[in-house]
Write an enzyme that holds these catalytic residues in place. Structure first.
Site, PDB file in Angstrom:
ATOM      1  N   LYS A  98      68.739 -31.827 -35.725  1.00  0.00           N
ATOM      2  CA  LYS A  98      69.514 -31.264 -34.542  1.00  0.00           C
ATOM      3  C   LYS A  98      70.842 -32.221 -35.124  1.00  0.00           C
ATOM      4  O   LYS A  98      72.135 -31.179 -34.829  1.00  0.00           O
ATOM      5  CB  LYS A  98      68.947 -32.206 -33.146  1.00  0.00           C
ATOM      6  N   ARG A 117      74.837 -23.825 -15.823  1.00  0.00           N
ATOM      7  CA  ARG A 117      73.332 -22.610 -15.843  1.00  0.00           C
ATOM      8  C   ARG A 117      73.552 -22.312 -17.645  1.00  0.00           C
ATOM      9  O   ARG A 117      74.947 -22.418 -18.418  1.00  0.00           O
ATOM     10  CB  ARG A 117      74.142 -21.432 -15.704  1.00  0.00           C
ATOM     11  N   GLU A 118      73.153 -22.603 -18.476  1.00  0.00           N
ATOM     12  CA  GLU A 118      73.426 -21.899 -19.622  1.00  0.00           C
ATOM     13  C   GLU A 118      73.468 -20.534 -19.498  1.00  0.00           C
ATOM     14  O   GLU A 118      73.679 -19.425 -19.157  1.00  0.00           O
ATOM     15  CB  GLU A 118      71.543 -22.125 -20.415  1.00  0.00           C
ATOM     16  N   GLY A 125      62.148  -8.750  -9.406  1.00  0.00           N
ATOM     17  CA  GLY A 125      62.024  -8.822 -10.320  1.00  0.00           C
ATOM     18  C   GLY A 125      61.072  -9.368 -10.636  1.00  0.00           C
ATOM     19  O   GLY A 125      59.673  -9.410 -10.023  1.00  0.00           O
ATOM     20  N   CYS A 139      64.260 -25.618 -16.758  1.00  0.00           N
ATOM     21  CA  CYS A 139      64.957 -25.734 -15.438  1.00  0.00           C
ATOM     22  C   CYS A 139      64.393 -25.920 -14.025  1.00  0.00           C
ATOM     23  O   CYS A 139      62.897 -26.501 -13.934  1.00  0.00           O
ATOM     24  CB  CYS A 139      66.095 -25.851 -15.164  1.00  0.00           C
TER      25      CYS A 139
END
Ligand SMILES: NC(=O)c1ccc[n+]([C@@H]2O[C@H](COP(=O)([O-])OP(=O)(O)OC[C@H]3O[C@@H](n4cnc5c(N)ncnc54)[C@H](O)[C@@H]3O)[C@@H](O)[C@H]2O)c1
Ligand SMILES: O=c1ccn([C@@H]2O[C@H](COP(=O)(O)OP(=O)(O)O[C@H]3O[C@H](CO)[C@@H](O)[C@H](O)[C@H]3O)[C@@H](O)[C@H]2O)c(=O)[nH]1
Length: 466
Positions: free
Chosen positions: A35, A153-154, A257, A264
């Site tokens: 990474k 939020r991603e 849905g 998370c």
């Protein structure tokens, strides 16, 4: 001001690049050599709109660098802890090994007075324990500890980092060194009017897990109403619109849905439930357990619906649209789409999975699934099409052309975001979630979700085993 960001995953890489864009000197530290090497080359190991350009600019400016060694943080004024806090392997609680490992490591290498700021999501009470660890290992320097939970939020990480809905500074002493330093770090956001909450440490820690628990509860509530809608012939989308117009409730996070997933919400409600039990609040733990169970049932109901539709046409081939836990992200951690696909595979279905951007991660996590290279390839000869992640590409499918590719034009829209009227007009049998009033009454073997051998949920463990 020199800043270290320890842990450069979704949270840390975003935080580091954003801080560098604000003019700070930043070192990002991660134990993963791969990474660190990728980030140092300007390659983001995950998809996040706007972040690659910010990473490149940070590296080019010389203000942003990455390292595998914690000692690179020794002379920093502020340290942000951004390491993972996954669900433990043995239970529902959070695994805090990395957070405490970093705290101990920092105690060993710190060379000056500094501020340690936790951003990882942790069970309430962790920050005070971290402060004890740091102070027991770090002699001779003044070290303040603060908790500054992150709500990004991603898919919206950059905007959420630079202009969050609110900032929370959890501190040990309101008049200590932590608040002025954090005000400096967040000067731009504060100047633009972002609300600031200065709290004690436990309130800050709890604010984060409570926010995620509330969002999860809202989703499970609407999925519970979807189940009722199917049974009673109501339409959960219209119902959510009615509820959402009440300004006390709001429309967001009321999309029924296949339920919530990701790195998370699922693990955070379980960790909060486990902590509630430890603290002696069993009713709270039960509430969160029900939220989790309803979420697992949302997945089960989609699996049952697909199997029922397959049985009705004596078919076996399923086109799976979507693998990531939500659109605009390549993250497949606890993805409802992959969980449904995995269970269908376990029931002997022949699957073709297509995801516009998540196929690489999905394949790594579920090498037993067969992935299609395009939407058309996934649709070929399908007996049932199941829509599991609401990528915009799927809304652009021409239902008439798609009907010509499949064996049976049957759609299970498990996100309720396709134009179901248009698909029906093109000859498709369409089943949404909680769209009882919209389901075609005639010629369909199964009108409601629960007519197919429902399995009562007893616990999230039980559901996970299934
Ligand atoms: N992903 C999000 O959208 C998000 C948003 C808000 C909060 N959070 C919280 O932030 C934390 C991190 O989440 P994430 O999604 O970025 O996880 P992640 O798995 O993407 O990243 C965690 C990183 O920490 C590194 N790491 C582990 N141990 C380390 C150590 N001892 N020293 C240095 N690096 C180490 C890992 O190699 C990994 O790169 C979690 O507590 C999560 O709940 C995440
Ligand atoms: O009405 C809705 C809204 C969301 N979802 C699902 O809920 C999950 C989570 O969505 P979202 O919250 O947008 O994604 P995350 O990026 O995981 O963000 C959550 O988790 C982060 C990590 O803690 C927090 O920082 C964020 O504030 C919190 O929204 C996804 O599977 C969505 O498909 C629904 O099923 N129905």
């Amino acid at each position: 001001m020199r800043i270290s960001v320890i842990g450069t995953g979704y949270l840390g890489a975003t935080h580091a690049a954003c801080l560098a864009s604000l003019g700070f000197e930043v070192v990002g530290i991660d134990t993963s050599a791969d990474k660190v090497a990728a980030l140092s080359r300007g390659e983001l190991p995950f998809r996040e709109p706007g972040l690659p350009a910010m990473l490149a600019a940070g590296l080019a400016s010389g203000r942003l660098r990455f390292s595998t060694g914690l000692s690179a943080a020794a002379d920093c004024d502020v340290h942000f802890i951004c390491v993972g806090t996954p669900q433990s392997r043995t239970g529902l609680s959070a695994d805090l090994t990395a957070v405490f490992g970093v705290a101990r490591g920092l105690g060993d290498i710190i060379e000056r007075d500094c501020l340690i700021v936790g951003k990882s999501t942790v069970p309430v009470g962790t920050a005070a324990a971290i402060a004890d660890v740091v102070r027991s290992t770090c002699a001779g320097h003044e070290v303040a500890v603060a908790w500054n939970p992150e709500f990004l939020r991603e898919g919206h990480a950059v905007a959420d980092t630079l202009r969050p809905d609110r900032l929370v500074f959890g501190v040990e002493h309101r008049d200590g060194s932590a608040v002025p330093l954090l005000r400096q770090v967040y000067a731009e956001a504060l100047a633009s009017g972002v609300p600031l909450h200065i709290t004690d440490l436990p309130t800050a820690e709890l604010a984060k897990t409570a926010a995620n628990a509330f969002l999860a509860t809202k989703i499970s509530f609407i999925n519970a109403m979807a189940e009722l809608s199917d049974l009673a012939g109501a339409d959960v989308v219209a119902l959510a619109d009615v509820l959402g117009d009440d300004t006390r409730i709001g429309r967001r996070f009321l999309d029924a849905g296949v339920g919530f997933g990701g790195g998370c919400l699922p693990k955070d409600i379980r960790a909060l439930g486990a902590r509630a039990l430890e603290l002696g609040a069993p009713a709270t733990a039960r509430l969160l357990g029900e939220v989790d169970d309803i979420n697992q049932q949302a997945r089960t109901r989609v699996v049952d619906a697909v199997l029922a539709r397959l049985r009705a046409v004596d078919g076996n081939r399923v086109a799976v649209l979507g693998a990531t836990f939500k659109p605009m992200s390549d993250d497949v951690r606890d993805s409802p789409a992959l969980a449904v696909a995995g269970r269908l595979l376990g029931r002997g279905c022949d699957l073709r999975v297509f995801d516009p951007e998540g196929a690489r991660n999905a394949r790594a996590q579920r090498p037993d699934l067969t992935f299609a290279a395009s939407i058309d390839a996934a649709l070929a000869d399908a007996d049932v099409v199941v829509h599991l992640t609401e990528w915009p590409q799927f809304r652009e499918i021409d239902p008439a052309a798609a009907a010509g590719r499949v064996r049976h034009p049957i759609l299970v829209d498990a996100r309720n975001t396709l134009d179901q009227v248009r698909w029906r007009a093109a000859g498709w049998t369409v089943q949404g979630v909680g769209r009882g009033a919209c389901a075609p009454a005639a010629g369909v073997a199964v009108a409601g979700w629960l007519m197919q051998d429902p399995v009562p949920a007893t616990s999230s463990d039980d559901l996970a085993r299934r």
